[in-house]
Write an enzyme that holds these catalytic residues in place. Sequence first.
Site, PDB file in Angstrom:
ATOM      1  N   LYS A  15      31.670   1.776  16.863  1.00 41.84           N
ATOM      2  CA  LYS A  15      32.991   1.429  17.413  1.00 41.84           C
ATOM      3  C   LYS A  15      33.111  -0.076  17.665  1.00 41.84           C
ATOM      4  O   LYS A  15      34.099  -0.700  17.297  1.00 41.84           O
ATOM      5  CB  LYS A  15      33.247   2.172  18.738  1.00 41.84           C
ATOM      6  CG  LYS A  15      33.100   3.685  18.648  1.00 41.84           C
ATOM      7  CD  LYS A  15      33.433   4.364  19.960  1.00 41.84           C
ATOM      8  CE  LYS A  15      32.567   3.964  21.136  1.00 41.84           C
ATOM      9  NZ  LYS A  15      31.165   4.382  21.100  1.00 41.84           N
ATOM     10  N   ARG A  88      35.685   8.407  28.805  1.00 43.20           N
ATOM     11  CA  ARG A  88      34.421   9.118  28.623  1.00 43.20           C
ATOM     12  C   ARG A  88      34.432  10.437  29.384  1.00 43.20           C
ATOM     13  O   ARG A  88      33.473  11.195  29.307  1.00 43.20           O
ATOM     14  CB  ARG A  88      33.279   8.255  29.143  1.00 43.20           C
ATOM     15  CG  ARG A  88      32.598   7.420  28.067  1.00 43.20           C
ATOM     16  CD  ARG A  88      31.417   6.778  28.729  1.00 43.20           C
ATOM     17  NE  ARG A  88      30.386   6.302  27.878  1.00 43.20           N
ATOM     18  CZ  ARG A  88      30.314   5.079  27.369  1.00 43.20           C
ATOM     19  NH1 ARG A  88      31.302   4.244  27.538  1.00 43.20           N
ATOM     20  NH2 ARG A  88      29.270   4.705  26.680  1.00 43.20           N
ATOM     21  N   ARG A 125      19.330  -1.601  17.135  1.00 41.03           N
ATOM     22  CA  ARG A 125      20.462  -2.470  17.488  1.00 41.03           C
ATOM     23  C   ARG A 125      19.979  -3.660  18.328  1.00 41.03           C
ATOM     24  O   ARG A 125      19.187  -3.504  19.241  1.00 41.03           O
ATOM     25  CB  ARG A 125      21.502  -1.670  18.283  1.00 41.03           C
ATOM     26  CG  ARG A 125      22.674  -2.518  18.767  1.00 41.03           C
ATOM     27  CD  ARG A 125      23.872  -1.681  19.069  1.00 41.03           C
ATOM     28  NE  ARG A 125      23.810  -1.024  20.370  1.00 41.03           N
ATOM     29  CZ  ARG A 125      24.832  -0.327  20.881  1.00 41.03           C
ATOM     30  NH1 ARG A 125      25.943  -0.186  20.196  1.00 41.03           N
ATOM     31  NH2 ARG A 125      24.721   0.255  22.053  1.00 41.03           N
ATOM     32  N   ARG A 159      19.256  -3.973  24.271  1.00 41.60           N
ATOM     33  CA  ARG A 159      19.754  -3.497  25.563  1.00 41.60           C
ATOM     34  C   ARG A 159      18.787  -2.496  26.178  1.00 41.60           C
ATOM     35  O   ARG A 159      18.291  -1.621  25.484  1.00 41.60           O
ATOM     36  CB  ARG A 159      21.133  -2.841  25.380  1.00 41.60           C
ATOM     37  CG  ARG A 159      22.270  -3.833  25.353  1.00 41.60           C
ATOM     38  CD  ARG A 159      23.563  -3.199  24.965  1.00 41.60           C
ATOM     39  NE  ARG A 159      23.826  -1.910  25.603  1.00 41.60           N
ATOM     40  CZ  ARG A 159      24.921  -1.186  25.368  1.00 41.60           C
ATOM     41  NH1 ARG A 159      25.839  -1.635  24.539  1.00 41.60           N
ATOM     42  NH2 ARG A 159      25.106  -0.043  25.968  1.00 41.60           N
ATOM     43  N   ARG A 170      22.061   9.362  27.158  1.00 45.43           N
ATOM     44  CA  ARG A 170      23.453   8.947  26.916  1.00 45.43           C
ATOM     45  C   ARG A 170      24.115   9.836  25.859  1.00 45.43           C
ATOM     46  O   ARG A 170      25.272  10.203  25.986  1.00 45.43           O
ATOM     47  CB  ARG A 170      23.499   7.475  26.464  1.00 45.43           C
ATOM     48  CG  ARG A 170      23.157   6.506  27.590  1.00 45.43           C
ATOM     49  CD  ARG A 170      22.841   5.124  27.055  1.00 45.43           C
ATOM     50  NE  ARG A 170      23.991   4.458  26.465  1.00 45.43           N
ATOM     51  CZ  ARG A 170      23.899   3.503  25.547  1.00 45.43           C
ATOM     52  NH1 ARG A 170      22.739   3.105  25.104  1.00 45.43           N
ATOM     53  NH2 ARG A 170      24.988   2.938  25.079  1.00 45.43           N
TER      54      ARG A 170
HETATM   55  P1  AMP Z   1      28.556   1.363  26.376  1.00 42.63           P
HETATM   56  O1  AMP Z   1      28.321  -0.091  26.184  1.00 42.63           O
HETATM   57  O2  AMP Z   1      29.965   1.779  26.075  1.00 42.63           O
HETATM   58  O3  AMP Z   1      27.548   2.231  25.649  1.00 42.63           O
HETATM   59  O4  AMP Z   1      28.361   1.669  27.937  1.00 42.63           O
HETATM   60  C1  AMP Z   1      27.129   1.385  28.605  1.00 42.63           C
HETATM   61  C2  AMP Z   1      27.088   2.120  29.930  1.00 42.63           C
HETATM   62  O5  AMP Z   1      28.191   1.694  30.781  1.00 42.63           O
HETATM   63  C3  AMP Z   1      27.255   3.642  29.864  1.00 42.63           C
HETATM   64  O6  AMP Z   1      26.037   4.304  29.561  1.00 42.63           O
HETATM   65  C4  AMP Z   1      27.760   3.957  31.275  1.00 42.63           C
HETATM   66  O7  AMP Z   1      26.717   3.889  32.210  1.00 42.63           O
HETATM   67  C5  AMP Z   1      28.695   2.784  31.551  1.00 42.63           C
HETATM   68  N1  AMP Z   1      30.099   3.060  31.107  1.00 42.63           N
HETATM   69  C6  AMP Z   1      30.766   2.490  30.064  1.00 42.63           C
HETATM   70  N2  AMP Z   1      32.020   2.966  29.948  1.00 42.63           N
HETATM   71  C7  AMP Z   1      32.167   3.880  30.942  1.00 42.63           C
HETATM   72  C8  AMP Z   1      33.233   4.748  31.340  1.00 42.63           C
HETATM   73  N3  AMP Z   1      34.392   4.784  30.673  1.00 42.63           N
HETATM   74  N4  AMP Z   1      33.020   5.548  32.420  1.00 42.63           N
HETATM   75  C9  AMP Z   1      31.859   5.534  33.086  1.00 42.63           C
HETATM   76  N5  AMP Z   1      30.800   4.766  32.761  1.00 42.63           N
HETATM   77  C10 AMP Z   1      30.936   3.932  31.691  1.00 42.63           C
END
Ligand code: AMP
Length: 215
Positions: A15, A88, A125, A159, A170
Amino acid sequence: MKPQLIFLGAPGAGKGTQAKLLVDEWGYKHLSTGDLLREEIRKGTPLGRKIEKIVKKGILVDDQIVLQLLQNHCDLKAHNYIFDGFPRRLDQAKALDDIVLKGIYSLAVYFKVESPLLLQRLANRRVCHACGAIYNLKFKPPKEEGVCDFCEGVELTHREDDREDTVRKRLGIFEKRTASIVDYYKKKGNLHELEASLGLEAITLELKKIVNKEG
Ligand code: AMP
């Protein structure tokens, strides 16, 4: 008129990579809640420290915190956005419609990929924390090992939450919650599904077709 875009898909589905292309070519703004949360963590505020503990565990941050951050960073009168990483949870999907978009034309795009491929993508990544560029050691390596192509001397990072045990958690959370969110947009009639196990360029082409057809 181009639609506001809501990107749905597991971590590692591509994405963020596709969003960057639409930003460069079509002037979209990329609003990733993961990026907003990491920015808050970097600031080291009390809120940032609270968020850090949750993100490190690979679980979801409180809806209200994420929604507030999102609202602080978007101006729908001025820009077209790609919402990435939000919603989410089903409640977040409803909040996005009722509180943020409020009837503004939008399209949900679901990046579909099988889990084994996602695990492999995330293990490889690497990201540049300075410009946000995303690399893959196998499929899209940087020109010089470990260093960003665009930011002189800036080292790429893996990361912490991209490590295998956290990734598995996740992905589990994603799978558990996705069906209801996808269903929500299906019922609304604004969902497009995208085969995201294809190569980068093929996905971009598909995505552009979807947005052009609707835009
Ligand atoms: P991402 O970079 O989108 O994979 O997000 C990394 C982490 O941020 C996730 O594993 C969650 O802990 C938190 N996070 C990101 N977006 C959300 C969301 N919409 N709601 C809750 N937690 C989020």
